[in-house]
Design a protein around this motif. Sequence first.
Motif, mmCIF file in Angstrom:
data_model
loop_
_atom_site.group_PDB
_atom_site.id
_atom_site.type_symbol
_atom_site.label_atom_id
_atom_site.label_comp_id
_atom_site.label_asym_id
_atom_site.label_seq_id
_atom_site.Cartn_x
_atom_site.Cartn_y
_atom_site.Cartn_z
ATOM 1 N N GLY A 195 -0.501 -2.640 -8.377
ATOM 2 C CA GLY A 195 0.147 -3.294 -9.506
ATOM 3 C C GLY A 195 1.537 -3.830 -9.195
ATOM 4 O O GLY A 195 2.077 -4.640 -9.947
ATOM 5 N N LEU A 196 2.127 -3.387 -8.091
ATOM 6 C CA LEU A 196 3.508 -3.770 -7.779
ATOM 7 C C LEU A 196 3.627 -4.703 -6.574
ATOM 8 O O LEU A 196 4.688 -5.299 -6.356
ATOM 9 C CB LEU A 196 4.350 -2.510 -7.499
ATOM 10 N N LEU A 197 2.552 -4.814 -5.796
ATOM 11 C CA LEU A 197 2.644 -5.542 -4.523
ATOM 12 C C LEU A 197 1.744 -6.770 -4.473
ATOM 13 O O LEU A 197 0.719 -6.824 -5.154
ATOM 14 C CB LEU A 197 2.253 -4.603 -3.369
ATOM 15 N N ARG A 199 0.840 -7.434 1.041
ATOM 16 C CA ARG A 199 1.677 -6.242 1.167
ATOM 17 C C ARG A 199 0.884 -4.996 0.787
ATOM 18 O O ARG A 199 1.079 -3.931 1.371
ATOM 19 C CB ARG A 199 2.908 -6.348 0.276
ATOM 20 N N PHE A 200 -0.004 -5.144 -0.185
ATOM 21 C CA PHE A 200 -0.874 -4.040 -0.572
ATOM 22 C C PHE A 200 -1.731 -3.620 0.627
ATOM 23 O O PHE A 200 -1.804 -2.439 0.971
ATOM 24 C CB PHE A 200 -1.750 -4.437 -1.765
ATOM 25 N N LEU A 250 3.261 4.532 0.063
ATOM 26 C CA LEU A 250 4.379 4.206 -0.831
ATOM 27 C C LEU A 250 5.591 3.577 -0.144
ATOM 28 O O LEU A 250 6.532 3.171 -0.837
ATOM 29 C CB LEU A 250 4.826 5.484 -1.569
ATOM 30 N N HIS A 251 5.596 3.459 1.185
ATOM 31 C CA HIS A 251 6.843 3.104 1.879
ATOM 32 C C HIS A 251 7.417 1.763 1.426
ATOM 33 O O HIS A 251 8.624 1.585 1.413
ATOM 34 C CB HIS A 251 6.660 3.136 3.406
ATOM 35 N N ASP A 252 6.537 0.812 1.082
ATOM 36 C CA ASP A 252 7.008 -0.527 0.683
ATOM 37 C C ASP A 252 6.874 -0.760 -0.826
ATOM 38 O O ASP A 252 6.862 -1.912 -1.270
ATOM 39 C CB ASP A 252 6.219 -1.609 1.426
ATOM 40 N N VAL A 253 6.793 0.307 -1.598
ATOM 41 C CA VAL A 253 6.460 0.188 -3.029
ATOM 42 C C VAL A 253 7.372 -0.792 -3.786
ATOM 43 O O VAL A 253 6.921 -1.487 -4.693
ATOM 44 C CB VAL A 253 6.443 1.593 -3.709
#
Length: 193
Positions: free
Chosen positions: A15-17, A21-22, A52-55
Amino acid sequence: MTDKERAYYTEHIRGLLSEDRFQHSVNVSHQAVKLAQIYGCDLYQAELAGLLHDVMKDVGKKEQLALMEKYGVQLSEIERNAPKLWHAIVGAVYVQKVLNIENEDVLNAIRYHTTGRAGMSLLEKIIYIADCTSEERNYKGVERIRKLAVSDLDEVMVEALADSLEKRLADHTAMHPDTVEAYNEVILARKKQ
Ligand code: FE
Ligand code: FE
């Protein structure tokens, strides 16, 4: 990690990437688990920190600054001038405050995945290296780095940190002192052997 937990965190980052990137994040988590198996690190933490590193990476810079303000994060002058570093700093705060992740090692692995630092834990090194050896990475020389990643973690840290510092030199951008300290530490440790 249980299937339920994996589904929860996966959906959260989806939902954020962006799609790319996901996929990168999922690949980093797989690579982190692989390295954790080789070097005897906690598999759960490796998978979690990898996912989670690039969240926060695709959140706008303004929003990242606002979040840092909200949580009282102080940036150094170098950090203020290097927006690419922000997502790691905000990411660690975000997973702590919003996802209620309290494991210090996981938080530090996220926090230091772009700069590295002196005294990195095994998990921190694994996430740092998983990030630059994940399946979709295709920069020049990645195959050599991938091979080294599964055979000699300290030596691959030397290579990855040197690459990072070489980029700063080539671009004439500032070097984060944490990266310099991490590099010096692994180099001096190697000389002692
Ligand atoms: Fe990152
Ligand atoms: Fe990454």
